[in-house]
Design an enzyme around this catalytic site. Sequence first.
Site, short mmCIF file in Angstrom:
data_model
loop_
_atom_site.label_atom_id
_atom_site.label_comp_id
_atom_site.label_asym_id
_atom_site.label_seq_id
_atom_site.Cartn_x
_atom_site.Cartn_y
_atom_site.Cartn_z
CB ALA A 119 -0.77 0.09 1.34
N GLY B 289 0.63 -5.36 0.70
CA GLY B 289 -0.52 -5.14 -0.02
C GLY B 289 -0.33 -5.74 -1.49
CD GLU C 18 -2.21 -7.81 2.66
OE1 GLU C 18 -2.05 -6.49 2.44
OE2 GLU C 18 -2.84 -8.08 4.03
CD GLU D 188 1.78 -5.87 5.46
OE1 GLU D 188 2.79 -6.43 5.98
OE2 GLU D 188 0.95 -5.88 4.74
N1 CO8 Z 1 4.73 3.08 -0.69
C1 CO8 Z 1 5.12 4.33 -1.29
N2 CO8 Z 1 6.16 4.54 -1.84
C2 CO8 Z 1 7.04 3.45 -2.02
C3 CO8 Z 1 6.74 2.23 -1.55
C4 CO8 Z 1 5.28 2.17 -0.79
N3 CO8 Z 1 4.88 0.85 -0.25
N4 CO8 Z 1 7.53 1.26 -1.85
C5 CO8 Z 1 8.72 1.80 -2.41
N5 CO8 Z 1 8.01 3.07 -2.53
C6 CO8 Z 1 8.90 4.33 -3.43
C7 CO8 Z 1 10.00 4.81 -2.63
O1 CO8 Z 1 9.57 5.67 -1.59
C8 CO8 Z 1 10.81 5.46 -3.75
O2 CO8 Z 1 10.51 6.64 -3.74
P1 CO8 Z 1 11.42 7.78 -4.02
O3 CO8 Z 1 12.43 7.41 -5.34
O4 CO8 Z 1 10.64 9.22 -4.27
O5 CO8 Z 1 12.15 7.87 -2.74
C9 CO8 Z 1 10.80 4.55 -4.83
O6 CO8 Z 1 9.32 3.66 -4.64
C10 CO8 Z 1 11.74 3.44 -5.01
O7 CO8 Z 1 11.59 2.58 -3.72
P2 CO8 Z 1 13.32 2.32 -2.82
O8 CO8 Z 1 14.51 3.74 -3.36
O9 CO8 Z 1 13.04 2.15 -1.51
O10 CO8 Z 1 13.93 1.15 -3.69
P3 CO8 Z 1 14.81 -0.04 -3.20
O11 CO8 Z 1 15.14 -0.83 -4.17
O12 CO8 Z 1 15.95 0.38 -2.42
O13 CO8 Z 1 13.68 -0.79 -2.06
C11 CO8 Z 1 11.91 -1.88 -1.24
C12 CO8 Z 1 12.76 -1.39 -2.37
C13 CO8 Z 1 12.33 -2.89 -0.54
C14 CO8 Z 1 10.37 -2.43 -1.95
C15 CO8 Z 1 11.19 -0.72 -0.40
O14 CO8 Z 1 11.14 0.47 -1.39
C16 CO8 Z 1 10.55 -0.86 0.63
O15 CO8 Z 1 10.77 -1.42 1.64
N6 CO8 Z 1 9.29 -0.51 0.31
C17 CO8 Z 1 8.30 -0.57 1.27
C18 CO8 Z 1 7.69 -2.14 1.35
C19 CO8 Z 1 6.58 -2.08 2.54
O16 CO8 Z 1 6.78 -1.87 3.89
N7 CO8 Z 1 5.37 -2.50 2.01
C20 CO8 Z 1 4.20 -2.56 3.09
C21 CO8 Z 1 3.44 -1.35 2.70
S1 CO8 Z 1 2.16 -1.43 4.03
C22 CO8 Z 1 0.87 -2.24 3.40
O17 CO8 Z 1 1.11 -2.82 2.35
C23 CO8 Z 1 -0.31 -2.37 4.04
C24 CO8 Z 1 -1.37 -3.09 3.27
C25 CO8 Z 1 -2.71 -2.88 4.08
C26 CO8 Z 1 -3.70 -3.20 2.95
C27 CO8 Z 1 -4.84 -2.03 3.02
C28 CO8 Z 1 -5.83 -2.41 4.24
C29 CO8 Z 1 -7.05 -1.84 4.16
#
Ligand code: CO8
Length: 262
Positions: A69, A113, A116, A136
């Site tokens: 998400a 998400g 999921e 998460e």
């Molecule tokens: N949301 C928003 N932006 C994101 C997300 C995300 N989940 N993941 C990555 N991005 C963005 C980064 O902020 C970055 O943006 P910018 O270039 O502007 O800084 C860009 O994408 C590239 O990301 P990274 O530079 O971090 O890339 P890396 O290759 O270094 O890392 C990862 C990749 C490992 C995927 C890393 O980006 C990461 O850890 N992302 C977050 C993963 C995460 O925590 N996901 C869970 C989110 S919570 C969730 O999904 C809850 C679901 C609930 C469903 C709804 C319920 C009702």
Amino acid sequence: MAYDNILTELRGDGPLKTALITLHRPKQLNALNDGLMDDLGHALLAFDADPGVGCIVVTGSEKAFAAGADIAAMAKYGFQDTYGGNFITRNWETIRSVRKPVIAAVAGFALGGGCELAMMCDFIIAADSAKFGQPEIKIGIMPGAGGTQRLPRAVGKSKAMDMILTARMMDAAEAERSGLVSRVVPADRLIDEALAAAAVICSYGMPSVMMAKECVNRAFEGTLSDGVAYERRLFHAMFATEDQKEGMDAFLTKRAPVFRHR
Ligand code: CO8
């Protein structure tokens, strides 16, 4: 129809086509927000209603199926924004109502998400680059779109607890070993392999494809006895279809069947 957050196209040579939906927020690694989920829900329903479509493939990019998400969108939410606004779930349920098969073709990250969403599809074909996770807990929340329910059903309690509580990722080989994905293919073959599986499904009679999907999903609701009784009724109903007559006659007369999807 053109969408802001997804790409759609029809693929295949047979009478029934495969709808290919590509999640497309590349800068955010396909992070799921309301706009993307609205587009996805709209496209899924449109393809489900299209009699020329037999199967749907949902995919992302080489780097990410979806990284979860959109954290930027939800960071400032309070309880009433999520509960009162029915955060994301209003669109998440759409995919569950699709009656035609939906295959997730996953390369790169399928996190939170994103994992999921893949699990809500009927089966997952993974690239060898795929990484699955429910991280998460690292950002102070927990899975909210079925992860705590579908992951244990897919991989068992121990591995699901391990992944959800430690936030570690599972690579494609482990995901296949654990039953989360149906097959692993080389990353550069992912879309071709998913489309090939979809084309096979499109070559069968739609009533039996749709009823089989309905019955397998039933296995995750209620008791075994109820599920078997449900299957028996739909099995009986298949003998009212033209495709059953055609399929069996083709076998007995040693020719290829021509299904009319009725
Ligand atoms: N949301 C928003 N932006 C994101 C997300 C995300 N989940 N993941 C990555 N991005 C963005 C980064 O902020 C970055 O943006 P910018 O270039 O502007 O800084 C860009 O994408 C590239 O990301 P990274 O530079 O971090 O890339 P890396 O290759 O270094 O890392 C990862 C990749 C490992 C995927 C890393 O980006 C990461 O850890 N992302 C977050 C993963 C995460 O925590 N996901 C869970 C989110 S919570 C969730 O999904 C809850 C679901 C609930 C469903 C709804 C319920 C009702």
